[in-house]
Design a protein around this motif. Structure first.
Motif, short mmCIF file in Angstrom:
data_model
loop_
_atom_site.label_atom_id
_atom_site.label_comp_id
_atom_site.label_asym_id
_atom_site.label_seq_id
_atom_site.Cartn_x
_atom_site.Cartn_y
_atom_site.Cartn_z
N PHE A 27 0.56 4.67 10.45
CA PHE A 27 1.95 4.68 9.89
C PHE A 27 2.00 4.03 8.44
CE2 PHE A 27 3.23 5.12 14.24
CZ PHE A 27 3.64 6.18 14.22
N LYS A 28 2.75 4.44 7.46
CA LYS A 28 2.78 3.79 6.00
C LYS A 28 3.47 2.37 6.14
CE LYS A 28 2.53 7.88 3.23
NZ LYS A 28 3.23 8.90 2.46
N ASN A 29 2.97 1.56 5.58
CA ASN A 29 3.70 0.30 5.53
C ASN A 29 4.43 -0.05 4.50
OD1 ASN A 29 2.12 -1.27 7.97
ND2 ASN A 29 0.50 -0.80 6.57
N LYS A 30 5.83 0.30 4.54
CA LYS A 30 6.89 0.17 3.28
C LYS A 30 7.57 -1.07 3.36
CE LYS A 30 7.50 5.09 2.99
NZ LYS A 30 8.10 6.11 3.12
N ASP A 31 9.00 -1.01 3.54
CA ASP A 31 9.77 -2.56 3.59
C ASP A 31 9.16 -3.38 4.50
OD1 ASP A 31 11.12 -1.23 1.63
OD2 ASP A 31 12.71 -0.56 3.08
N GLN A 32 8.56 -3.17 5.70
CA GLN A 32 8.35 -3.84 6.82
C GLN A 32 6.94 -3.15 7.43
OE1 GLN A 32 11.06 -4.31 10.20
NE2 GLN A 32 9.69 -5.72 11.27
#
Length: 298
Positions: free
Chosen positions: A216-221
């Motif tokens: 999964f992409k690591n965005k805000d967390q």
């Protein structure tokens, strides 16, 4: 299709297993698998496929790629287009692997992307997906790219391309070559960086099992934190589990079907949304025959 490939002396396979062509080693097959030896072969093949409206997929090292069922079109491999030239600028063909580039740059005291040493991705796929690690992107040192689009060869400067988090505007183009300007660096610093980030990957990833990198992409967390907060550490489906070394990576034992990987990822997404109302986004390129996919470069 077979007549065209045979009469033009292409290196091709019929009903070919893609297990060796993707880092996750799924068992799905494609109808035709073609390894192009030079750019002339590639251009001729693409012109033919486009004129005949035959679906195709272009791959580098298949490091972010999962087929959810057998692919009925043509898969084109650029792995033999892997030359690199180091002069005033560094010119790299699309099929060159990033670890090979880093090791070659070291011989010329050029550095800046050692953070990417453990990513088994091609240059073309790395730019299309704008790969990054430890806040360093491959595109940071890009000058321009040579691309194929609608039968034409075009040159795009860095400022003509949009690079976002693990995506870019190169998505529907075929990257042919890339031109870089890497920084001069002392050999000991480059060596130390390579060792540091290689050891980091050995410590945090399941190296002995097939991998696709981050799920999964690591965005805000960071995604692994979200998975942990949802208490999904031990979630399993078939022979697919999350790595206990790093919860945003797979641990897969034995043969695996792409459709089961897809189901595993979707189940995780649904559970996270149900618990935290967060919509996590997969980094994996799932290829389904029903989708109208063309020119996708992985």
């Amino acid at each position: 299709m077979k007549r065209f490939l045979k009469s033009n002396n292409y290196n091709y396979y019929y009903k070919y297993s893609l297990k060796k062509e993707t880092t996750i080693k799924c068992i799905e097959k494609c109808k035709y698998f073609v390894i192009v030896n030079n750019y002339q072969e590639l251009y001729k093949l693409l012109d033919y496929l486009n004129n005949k409206k035959i679906k195709y997929l272009i791959i580098g090292n298949g490091s972010k790629l999962v087929f959810t069922k057998n692919y009925k079109g043509v898969v084109i491999s650029l792995k033999k287009l892997n030359k690199l030239t180091i002069g005033k600028n560094v010119i790299v063909e699309a099929g060159c692997l990033i670890p090979n580039l880093i090791n070659k740059l070291k011989k010329y005291n050029l550095g800046g992307i050692e953070e990417l040493i453990g990513i088994p991705c091609s240059i073309g796929g790395g730019l299309v997906n704008n790969i990054s690690a430890h806040k360093v992107c491959l595109s940071d040192y890009l000058i321009k790219v040579l691309v194929y689009q609608n039968g034409e060869i075009k040159e795009l400067n860095r400022d003509e391309i949009s690079f976002n988090y693990h995506s870019s505007s190169l998505n529907n183009l075929v990257v042919l070559k890339a031109f870089f300007n890497f920084k001069k660096e002392e050999l000991i610093i480059i060596d130390n960086n390579i060792k540091k980030y290689r050891n980091y990957r050995l410590e945090h990833q399941e190296i002995k099992y097939p991998s696709i990198g981050s799920i999964f992409k690591n965005k805000d967390q960071p995604a692994y934190q979200i998975i942990k907060e949802c208490q999904l550490e031990n979630f399993k489906y078939k022979n697919i589990a999350l790595s206990q070394k790093h919860l945003n990576f797979f641990k897969i034992k034995g043969k695996v079907k792409g459709k089961n990987i897809y189901k595993f990822v979707k189940k995780i997404e649904q559970k996270i949304y149900k618990i935290k109302k967060i919509q996590v986004e997969s980094e994996i390129n799932f290829i389904k025959w029903k989708l109208d996919i063309k020119n996708r470069y992985i």
